[in-house]
Design a protein around this motif. Sequence first.
Motif, PDB file in Angstrom:
ATOM      1  N   LYS A 248      -7.954   4.470  -8.421  1.00  0.00           N
ATOM      2  CA  LYS A 248      -7.067   4.533  -7.261  1.00  0.00           C
ATOM      3  C   LYS A 248      -6.466   3.161  -6.972  1.00  0.00           C
ATOM      4  O   LYS A 248      -5.266   3.049  -6.675  1.00  0.00           O
ATOM      5  CB  LYS A 248      -7.814   5.043  -6.033  1.00  0.00           C
ATOM      6  N   ALA A 249      -7.276   2.115  -7.057  1.00  0.00           N
ATOM      7  CA  ALA A 249      -6.771   0.764  -6.815  1.00  0.00           C
ATOM      8  C   ALA A 249      -5.704   0.377  -7.826  1.00  0.00           C
ATOM      9  O   ALA A 249      -4.791  -0.391  -7.520  1.00  0.00           O
ATOM     10  CB  ALA A 249      -7.924  -0.235  -6.857  1.00  0.00           C
TER      11      ALA A 249
ATOM     12  N   TYR B 191      -1.548  -1.698  -4.381  1.00  0.00           N
ATOM     13  CA  TYR B 191      -2.340  -2.352  -3.343  1.00  0.00           C
ATOM     14  C   TYR B 191      -2.356  -3.868  -3.517  1.00  0.00           C
ATOM     15  O   TYR B 191      -3.089  -4.571  -2.825  1.00  0.00           O
ATOM     16  CB  TYR B 191      -3.764  -1.805  -3.347  1.00  0.00           C
TER      17      TYR B 191
ATOM     18  N   VAL C 110      -8.182  -0.723   0.370  1.00  0.00           N
ATOM     19  CA  VAL C 110      -7.701   0.570  -0.126  1.00  0.00           C
ATOM     20  C   VAL C 110      -8.153   1.633   0.872  1.00  0.00           C
ATOM     21  O   VAL C 110      -9.350   1.882   1.016  1.00  0.00           O
ATOM     22  CB  VAL C 110      -8.256   0.882  -1.527  1.00  0.00           C
TER      23      VAL C 110
ATOM     24  N   ILE D 194       0.855  -1.182   0.000  1.00  0.00           N
ATOM     25  CA  ILE D 194       0.000   0.000   0.000  1.00  0.00           C
ATOM     26  C   ILE D 194       0.888   1.227   0.000  1.00  0.00           C
ATOM     27  O   ILE D 194       1.859   1.297   0.736  1.00  0.00           O
ATOM     28  CB  ILE D 194      -0.916   0.019   1.229  1.00  0.00           C
TER      29      ILE D 194
ATOM     30  N   GLN E 186     -12.794   4.752  -7.666  1.00  0.00           N
ATOM     31  CA  GLN E 186     -12.325   3.610  -6.884  1.00  0.00           C
ATOM     32  C   GLN E 186     -11.393   2.732  -7.716  1.00  0.00           C
ATOM     33  O   GLN E 186     -10.299   2.349  -7.274  1.00  0.00           O
ATOM     34  CB  GLN E 186     -13.513   2.774  -6.394  1.00  0.00           C
TER      35      GLN E 186
END
Length: 289
Positions: free
Chosen positions: A176-177, A220, A89, A63, A173
């Motif tokens: 970002k992941a 992640y 996340v 992360i 979402q």
Amino acid sequence: MEFAEKLGVSDRIVSRWEGDGEQASIRMVNQAALDTLLAKADKDGQGRFIGILAADDVPRHTIIEAHDEQTSSGDYVKHPGDGKLMAHVPEGIFLSGEDDEPVWVDEFYIDTFPTTNADYARFCAATGHPVPEHWGNGRCPRDLYDHPVVHVTWRDAQAYATWAGKSLPTAEQWEKAARGTAGRTFPWGDQKTAAKCNVRETGVERTTSVSRYHSGVSPYGVYDMVGNVWEWLATATTPGRYELRGSAFTSPLFRGVPAMPNDASESMHDDDTGFRCVALPRQKEAHKR
């Protein structure tokens, strides 16, 4: 030198690469040839390649926090609905879109792997939902169990997410992941390395196991965020059309840039389109009760 002949370059160029090590500057056409050779190598050859990678190039399932480029251990849970492994996340700002605009996203969990044929078969058996039309005799071939399910419409993907107690990802979402917080071009960094994913340049020309590309995971620890199959999202573009991200085995590498949007009609289905799900903390906990 046999290796140089396969690449179509001189022995001197290969020797220079070896001497320069990580600082070697390789032309894009030669990098593409190297990536293709690696992708077509047998498993033993690919394993030896992974073994000699620099330590900081080995995926760590990590992360990246917005304020710190250093990595920490990944955070995984098994969702109680469909039993799939999900990556955590955390909430926070990430750099979004082609202009890297700062965007806040609340905490969520995302499927570590795309929804596989085996996952989708369990859903169809439990609900009576129609199976993908290309499954022979209504059953998925055994050798494709761990490949992403394809020939699913947006409505099919939404039905699976509802059954599992999850949702389809929003564009924010999903991005970002895939990119982390600091504006990476690709999940693995800024390098245009086709061998880290299943895209057109890789030369596979079909779907692959969702866990195949270990060196292409996101910050992640999420797999296949570039290549293999396009993924349906919850974000609508116009009535009846929804975003797709990630590209597929049919796509050139540049189409896999996670910040680059695509869309399609909710009724579209193809052999290169699938999905994965997300869950908010309250969704995950609610499914336990």
